[in-house]
Each structure stands twice: as structure tokens, then as C-alpha cells.
Design a protein around this motif. Sequence first.
Motif, PDB file in Angstrom:
ATOM      1  N   ASN A  33       0.830  -1.208   0.000  1.00 19.38           N
ATOM      2  CA  ASN A  33       0.000   0.000   0.000  1.00 19.38           C
ATOM      3  C   ASN A  33       0.866   1.260   0.000  1.00 19.38           C
ATOM      4  OD1 ASN A  33      -2.215   1.803   0.349  1.00 19.38           O
ATOM      5  ND2 ASN A  33      -1.999   1.679   2.565  1.00 19.38           N
ATOM      6  N   PHE A  34       1.821   1.329   0.932  1.00 21.48           N
ATOM      7  CA  PHE A  34       2.678   2.507   1.015  1.00 21.48           C
ATOM      8  C   PHE A  34       3.678   2.548  -0.139  1.00 21.48           C
ATOM      9  CE2 PHE A  34       0.880   2.953   5.144  1.00 21.48           C
ATOM     10  CZ  PHE A  34       1.114   4.266   5.538  1.00 21.48           C
ATOM     11  N   GLY A  35       4.100   1.385  -0.619  1.00 29.18           N
ATOM     12  CA  GLY A  35       5.038   1.380  -1.735  1.00 29.18           C
ATOM     13  C   GLY A  35       4.430   1.933  -3.012  1.00 29.18           C
ATOM     14  N   LEU A  36       3.166   1.602  -3.271  1.00 34.36           N
ATOM     15  CA  LEU A  36       2.503   2.068  -4.491  1.00 34.36           C
ATOM     16  C   LEU A  36       2.077   3.531  -4.393  1.00 34.36           C
ATOM     17  CD1 LEU A  36       0.233  -1.036  -5.306  1.00 34.36           C
ATOM     18  CD2 LEU A  36       2.351  -0.336  -6.443  1.00 34.36           C
ATOM     19  N   ARG A  37       1.798   4.001  -3.174  1.00 38.32           N
ATOM     20  CA  ARG A  37       1.314   5.379  -2.997  1.00 38.32           C
ATOM     21  C   ARG A  37       2.232   6.143  -2.046  1.00 38.32           C
ATOM     22  NH1 ARG A  37      -4.564   5.717  -1.136  1.00 38.32           N
ATOM     23  NH2 ARG A  37      -3.900   4.236   0.493  1.00 38.32           N
ATOM     24  N   TYR A  38       3.513   5.919  -2.173  1.00 33.89           N
ATOM     25  CA  TYR A  38       4.464   6.423  -1.181  1.00 33.89           C
ATOM     26  C   TYR A  38       4.419   7.951  -1.054  1.00 33.89           C
ATOM     27  CZ  TYR A  38       8.806   7.186   1.355  1.00 33.89           C
ATOM     28  OH  TYR A  38       9.729   7.572   2.284  1.00 33.89           O
ATOM     29  N   ASP A  39       4.568   8.651  -2.152  1.00 36.17           N
ATOM     30  CA  ASP A  39       4.614  10.116  -2.084  1.00 36.17           C
ATOM     31  C   ASP A  39       3.315  10.693  -1.544  1.00 36.17           C
ATOM     32  OD1 ASP A  39       7.202  10.188  -3.088  1.00 36.17           O
ATOM     33  OD2 ASP A  39       6.511  10.280  -5.181  1.00 36.17           O
ATOM     34  N   TYR A  40       2.187  10.143  -1.988  1.00 34.23           N
ATOM     35  CA  TYR A  40       0.895  10.649  -1.535  1.00 34.23           C
ATOM     36  C   TYR A  40       0.707  10.412  -0.039  1.00 34.23           C
ATOM     37  CZ  TYR A  40      -4.131  10.699  -0.670  1.00 34.23           C
ATOM     38  OH  TYR A  40      -5.372  10.936  -0.135  1.00 34.23           O
ATOM     39  N   LEU A  41       0.953   9.188   0.414  1.00 41.91           N
ATOM     40  CA  LEU A  41       0.734   8.862   1.825  1.00 41.91           C
ATOM     41  C   LEU A  41       1.750   9.553   2.727  1.00 41.91           C
ATOM     42  CD1 LEU A  41      -0.151   5.054   1.574  1.00 41.91           C
ATOM     43  CD2 LEU A  41      -1.703   6.965   2.025  1.00 41.91           C
ATOM     44  N   ARG A  42       2.977   9.685   2.259  1.00 46.00           N
ATOM     45  CA  ARG A  42       3.983  10.384   3.074  1.00 46.00           C
ATOM     46  C   ARG A  42       3.602  11.849   3.238  1.00 46.00           C
ATOM     47  NH1 ARG A  42       9.356   9.274   4.663  1.00 46.00           N
ATOM     48  NH2 ARG A  42      10.501  11.184   5.169  1.00 46.00           N
ATOM     49  N   GLY A  43       3.072  12.435   2.161  1.00 46.60           N
ATOM     50  CA  GLY A  43       2.623  13.819   2.259  1.00 46.60           C
ATOM     51  C   GLY A  43       1.415  13.965   3.159  1.00 46.60           C
ATOM     52  N   VAL A  59       9.980  -2.552  11.564  1.00 45.45           N
ATOM     53  CA  VAL A  59      10.843  -2.832  10.407  1.00 45.45           C
ATOM     54  C   VAL A  59      10.290  -2.148   9.155  1.00 45.45           C
ATOM     55  CG1 VAL A  59      11.693  -4.646   8.862  1.00 45.45           C
ATOM     56  CG2 VAL A  59      11.709  -5.007  11.340  1.00 45.45           C
ATOM     57  N   LEU A  60       8.981  -2.250   8.935  1.00 48.81           N
ATOM     58  CA  LEU A  60       8.378  -1.628   7.757  1.00 48.81           C
ATOM     59  C   LEU A  60       8.539  -0.112   7.807  1.00 48.81           C
ATOM     60  CD1 LEU A  60       6.714  -1.718   5.161  1.00 48.81           C
ATOM     61  CD2 LEU A  60       4.641  -1.741   6.581  1.00 48.81           C
ATOM     62  N   GLY A  61       8.293   0.481   8.976  1.00 53.83           N
ATOM     63  CA  GLY A  61       8.434   1.927   9.095  1.00 53.83           C
ATOM     64  C   GLY A  61       9.856   2.390   8.802  1.00 53.83           C
ATOM     65  N   LEU A  62      10.837   1.644   9.286  1.00 54.14           N
ATOM     66  CA  LEU A  62      12.231   2.001   9.023  1.00 54.14           C
ATOM     67  C   LEU A  62      12.568   1.855   7.540  1.00 54.14           C
ATOM     68  CD1 LEU A  62      13.978   0.394  12.136  1.00 54.14           C
ATOM     69  CD2 LEU A  62      13.458   2.813  11.741  1.00 54.14           C
ATOM     70  N   LEU A  63      12.056   0.810   6.913  1.00 50.48           N
ATOM     71  CA  LEU A  63      12.303   0.622   5.478  1.00 50.48           C
ATOM     72  C   LEU A  63      11.667   1.735   4.647  1.00 50.48           C
ATOM     73  CD1 LEU A  63      11.775  -3.255   5.118  1.00 50.48           C
ATOM     74  CD2 LEU A  63      13.928  -1.982   5.017  1.00 50.48           C
ATOM     75  N   LEU A  64      10.539   2.256   5.140  1.00 46.04           N
ATOM     76  CA  LEU A  64       9.862   3.343   4.429  1.00 46.04           C
ATOM     77  C   LEU A  64      10.492   4.709   4.716  1.00 46.04           C
ATOM     78  CD1 LEU A  64       6.135   2.242   4.950  1.00 46.04           C
ATOM     79  CD2 LEU A  64       7.432   2.173   2.806  1.00 46.04           C
ATOM     80  N   GLY A  65      11.498   4.744   5.561  1.00 44.71           N
ATOM     81  CA  GLY A  65      12.175   5.999   5.862  1.00 44.71           C
ATOM     82  C   GLY A  65      11.524   6.811   6.953  1.00 44.71           C
ATOM     83  N   PHE A  66      10.703   6.180   7.781  1.00 48.10           N
ATOM     84  CA  PHE A  66      10.012   6.907   8.843  1.00 48.10           C
ATOM     85  C   PHE A  66      10.886   7.082  10.069  1.00 48.10           C
ATOM     86  CE2 PHE A  66       5.551   5.372   7.320  1.00 48.10           C
ATOM     87  CZ  PHE A  66       5.756   6.058   6.130  1.00 48.10           C
ATOM     88  N   GLY A  67      12.113   6.551  10.022  1.00 53.01           N
ATOM     89  CA  GLY A  67      13.018   6.659  11.151  1.00 53.01           C
ATOM     90  C   GLY A  67      13.458   8.078  11.441  1.00 53.01           C
ATOM     91  N   VAL A  68      13.127   9.026  10.546  1.00 55.66           N
ATOM     92  CA  VAL A  68      13.459  10.431  10.793  1.00 55.66           C
ATOM     93  C   VAL A  68      12.639  10.982  11.955  1.00 55.66           C
ATOM     94  CG1 VAL A  68      14.164  10.848   8.425  1.00 55.66           C
ATOM     95  CG2 VAL A  68      11.770  11.169   9.054  1.00 55.66           C
ATOM     96  N   GLN A  69      11.546  10.292  12.303  1.00 51.84           N
ATOM     97  CA  GLN A  69      10.731  10.669  13.454  1.00 51.84           C
ATOM     98  C   GLN A  69      10.876   9.606  14.536  1.00 51.84           C
ATOM     99  OE1 GLN A  69       6.703  11.269  12.054  1.00 51.84           O
ATOM    100  NE2 GLN A  69       7.229  13.153  10.950  1.00 51.84           N
ATOM    101  N   PRO A  70      10.725   9.983  15.805  1.00 48.43           N
ATOM    102  CA  PRO A  70      10.883   9.000  16.897  1.00 48.43           C
ATOM    103  C   PRO A  70       9.873   7.853  16.772  1.00 48.43           C
ATOM    104  CG  PRO A  70      10.847  11.252  17.748  1.00 48.43           C
ATOM    105  CD  PRO A  70      10.468  11.346  16.306  1.00 48.43           C
ATOM    106  N   ILE A  71      10.338   6.660  17.061  1.00 50.58           N
ATOM    107  CA  ILE A  71       9.461   5.491  16.996  1.00 50.58           C
ATOM    108  C   ILE A  71       8.569   5.455  18.236  1.00 50.58           C
ATOM    109  CG2 ILE A  71       9.358   2.971  16.888  1.00 50.58           C
ATOM    110  CD1 ILE A  71      12.125   3.015  15.599  1.00 50.58           C
TER     111      ILE A  71
END
Length: 238
Positions: free
Chosen positions: A36-46, A127-139
Motif C-alpha cells: 500500500n505505502f510502496g505504491l502510494r508512497y509520495d501521496y501517503l507520506r505527504g 521494520v516496515l516503518g524504518l524501510l519506508l524511511g520513517f526513522g526520521v521521526q521518533p518510533i
Amino acid sequence: MMWRALSADWLKIRGKGIWFLVFLGPVGLIAMQGLNFGLRYDYLRGQYQADLWDGLLSNIASFVPIALYLGGTLVSSLIANVEHQTSAWKQLLALPVPRTAVFMAKLLLCLLLLAVSCLLLSAGTIVLGLLLGFGVQPIPYTDVLRIGFAAYAAAMPVIALQLWLSLSSRNQTLPVSVGLTLSLLSPFGLFFSEWVPLSWPDLAWSASRPWLFSGAGLLLGLLVLFPGALHFARKDVD
């Protein structure tokens, strides 16, 4: 007595496909959200840029109740079928072990297996959050643990009921049908009254006081457990 019965049950589930189900649920949920996040990464991250982890957890949380109900149904049925398929109930209950200890051992085994699934879900979420680059925010470790275990506690009445039905019936059509029906209804839990236990796993995540619904699930689970153990202790088995 119960611990000896639990040790025996632990050995019996080897090669029965139960561990496959334990891993399948959390891995399937994480893979689905990864897609889900891989296909809509930019939209969901925004969309979730203010709190990336909350966005990921919210997407996963909506599927946790159906996974718990379905997983509880299948695990309970497979545990019961270990004895049903081999017609081993009479030999098992002829041993100097109280029937209530047999029932509690199988319940504890079911709960432990589902707890492993919940732990895998929490670990997989990180693990998924880190792979998606969400590690920039505290877990948010507390919320990551709560996503599985709060709903797990709230789903306890259904899990106890499913094990009761599975152990009491040689034909697994009824317990599996009940479990599948509840699983299919669970996505609509938020549309039910908060007094309906089917809605509690959803509310254990989204309500303003989620701990109330986890606590209610544990309490009602105990209330379902006692008549289930009593019925099993008195019932004739084949």
C-alpha cells in the motif's frame, strides 16, 4: 498438572501447520501495508507528514481485528483437531489430569500462539516503518505494542468462545462458521454500539479511553472461560 498438559500440547502441534498460521497473519498484514505505502508512497507520506508513524499504525490497525478473529478461529480449531482427528480424547482424559487442567492448557497454548503473532506484528511494523524511511521521526514504541496487544485483549471473549466451541464439537463446521462470520463483521465494528464486544478491538485502538475496552475484553473473556471449562469438564467426549 496444567503445565504438564501444556508441555504435551506444545509437542503435539509440531507439523500441524499452526506455526505457519502464527506467522502468516502478521507477515500478511505487514506485506499488505508495505505494498500500500510502496505504491502510494509520495501521496501517503505527504498526507501523514506531521506524524508518519501514526499514519502507518492507523492503516495497519484497521485490519487487526479481522486478523485476530480469523487467527483465533483457525488456531483454536487446529489445536482441537489434534485430539479430534486421532480420537484421542478418551485416552487423554483417562490420565490422572483434571479436565479443567486440560482445557486451561489448550487455552493457554492458544493465547501464547496468538501473543507471538501480536509480537511479530509489532516488530514487523517497526521494520516496515524504518524501510519506508520513517526513522526520521521518533518510533512510538508504546503505540507499536498497543496496536496488537490492546486489540488482542479486547478480542479475548471471542477467542475464549472459539476454543470452547472447537473443543466441544468434533465437527468443526459450527465453530469455524461462527469465527468466519465474526471476522467478516469485524471491519464494521466502529458502526456498532460500544456495548457490542465485536467493536471492542477497534475501540481499543481508536477510542479516547482505549484501555476501557481492553479491560472489558479481558473481563468478559474470563466470564466466557468459566462456563466453557465447566461444560468441558462435564461433557462426554468421543
